[in-house]
Design a protein around this motif. Structure first.
Motif, short mmCIF file in Angstrom:
data_model
loop_
_atom_site.label_atom_id
_atom_site.label_comp_id
_atom_site.label_asym_id
_atom_site.label_seq_id
_atom_site.Cartn_x
_atom_site.Cartn_y
_atom_site.Cartn_z
N MET A 1 0.84 -1.21 0.00
CA MET A 1 0.00 0.00 0.00
C MET A 1 0.88 1.26 0.00
SD MET A 1 -3.41 0.51 2.24
CE MET A 1 -3.94 -1.12 1.64
N THR A 2 1.94 1.20 0.82
CA THR A 2 2.90 2.30 0.77
C THR A 2 4.20 1.71 0.25
OG1 THR A 2 3.43 1.81 3.06
CG2 THR A 2 1.96 3.67 2.64
N ILE A 79 3.22 8.37 -1.10
CA ILE A 79 1.86 7.82 -0.99
C ILE A 79 0.93 8.36 -2.07
CG2 ILE A 79 2.09 7.41 1.50
CD1 ILE A 79 0.24 9.78 2.01
N GLY A 113 4.26 3.99 7.41
CA GLY A 113 3.29 2.93 7.68
C GLY A 113 1.96 3.21 7.03
N ARG A 114 1.00 2.37 7.32
CA ARG A 114 -0.32 2.50 6.74
C ARG A 114 -1.05 3.72 7.31
NH1 ARG A 114 -5.06 0.39 8.16
NH2 ARG A 114 -4.08 -0.53 9.98
N ARG A 115 -0.83 3.98 8.60
CA ARG A 115 -1.55 5.06 9.27
C ARG A 115 -0.65 6.19 9.72
NH1 ARG A 115 -5.69 2.64 13.71
NH2 ARG A 115 -4.25 3.90 14.93
N ASP A 143 -7.38 6.91 6.32
CA ASP A 143 -7.77 5.63 5.71
C ASP A 143 -8.01 5.83 4.21
OD1 ASP A 143 -7.70 4.16 8.06
OD2 ASP A 143 -9.70 4.86 8.63
N ARG A 144 -7.48 4.91 3.44
CA ARG A 144 -7.72 4.94 1.99
C ARG A 144 -8.41 3.64 1.58
NH1 ARG A 144 -1.63 5.48 1.17
NH2 ARG A 144 -1.78 4.86 3.36
#
Lengths: 145, 145, 145, 145
Positions: A1-2, A79, A113-115, A143-144
């Motif tokens: 995701m990243t 991102i 990270g994701r968040r 959030d994506r």
């Protein structure tokens, strides 16, 4: 995701900042994206009257703006322009009086990270190797889907 | 050498800032000293286009400028206009999006030593009790004779 | 989802910490939850040899442990024992040498969001009103369903 | 007065810490000076039960102790054992769960002034290149004659 590699080029990032954050160029453009690389970015702030304090030194708030912008640009480059990161914390150490010259901000992402993204920035007077200001920042990534 | 009671009044402090830091008023005055008390100070930043980010929210750098200025004013009010304090570190937590209104910075000095002053600032949207940004700062005080 | 009033009592919180973090009591219990209130908590660290530095002063790491524990306890008391918060950043200013006495940590939550909690702590020597150490911390709260 | 080259060797520094800070070795030595260089130092913390949290992860306070010690050792190596530096501030970002292994702290001094030293530390699990914790610290250096 990243990804640990940038997905926006320097030109795409510049175009995005120009369009979305025109106010950073108010009074004449002084902030420039110099380089984007894996987990890193370099920005430049030209010497300009509006960044000064009495005695010709560059103001703390100008350096803080530069550091925040460099971290923000580095994250965005990795991102993409869809998800807008939000600054959650910044820590600054002011080490030396900057010279009356352009400042260079070298930024390195420590976590993507994701968040949450975290990075550090070293700011130098152009042509010098002494750090004038060091910053760390944390950014919340929405959030994506 | 340092007192826990201010030795400059709100008006003296305002006059000093106007004279020594005219650039904070560039584009129209938005920063005001609201109150000075024992080990504390309150500053106010009026809502103004040049402090905005897209969407009408107030920019991080504007809040950082306000926090640094409030801490600086609080220290100055207690040590007097002779010795110029220098910001050595600042830490910010950004907690909520500020409303499109004036911001109030409430500042409290935690330490006022011979060489080092440390304080904290809570920034609120005027009329609200939710902290939008919290800062701590350390300032070096030059030797005085 | 998150309340501004504690949902665990002082005794429930104490029992939880004893069960889940037994290692903080190694060598004899010195950390105690003194009080839990709306968005705040007070912890106490008894004076003990293992917290000392040469000269009888209390070590920085002991104060950092106390601050982190106080913030963690305050958050837990408000979100309950299910979701384990994770420390994401801590900032400390060390202001004075603590006296050779127990330390009291007064903690206040500045934000208690769905994903992020932020708080500040002032640490005092028992019976004194001078802050010896000030801390701010941010904590990530995992997704709950 | 302050040099950018260390004036104490790794062995001299180790002997000084053993003599002046015996309590860091309580329960068995886990902290070791690995390397001293120009404006930098590397310390190591062995994996040990007393540094753990439930789940086998290394506790935040153990990493904070390691970071403070690494910065302190780096400064001491450059100013010598006479003048005792005092920690004035520390900022930590916790980035990843450390592995159940030894931790390595790589420390770099950003400023080594007459009164103030500032440095940053990156902590890694041994054998990994991911930063698990990043710290910056400021230290006050007492007047020397």
């Amino acid at each position: 995701m990243t990804s640990h590699h940038p997905i926006m080029s320097k030109d795409e990032l510049t175009a995005f900042l120009d369009r979305e954050f025109p106010q950073i160029h108010e009074g004449g453009q002084t902030f420039f994206v110099d380089e984007i690389g894996p987990l890193c970015a370099r920005m430049r702030m030209d010497y300009h009257d509006r960044h000064l304090r009495p005695g010709g030194t560059i103001s703390g708030p100008s350096m803080m703006t530069l550091a925040d912008l460099a971290l923000y640009a580095a994250i965005l480059a990795h991102i993409g322009p869809v998800a807008l990161a939000v600054t959650t914390s910044l820590n600054f150490n002011f080490l030396r009086k900057p010279e009356p010259r352009a400042l260079i901000a070298d930024c390195r992402l420590l976590k993507l990270g994701r968040r949450l993204a975290v990075g550090e920035v070293s700011i130098f007077s152009e042509g010098s190797s002494d750090v004038v200001c060091h910053a760390t920042g944390t950014y919340s990534i929405p959030d994506r889907r």
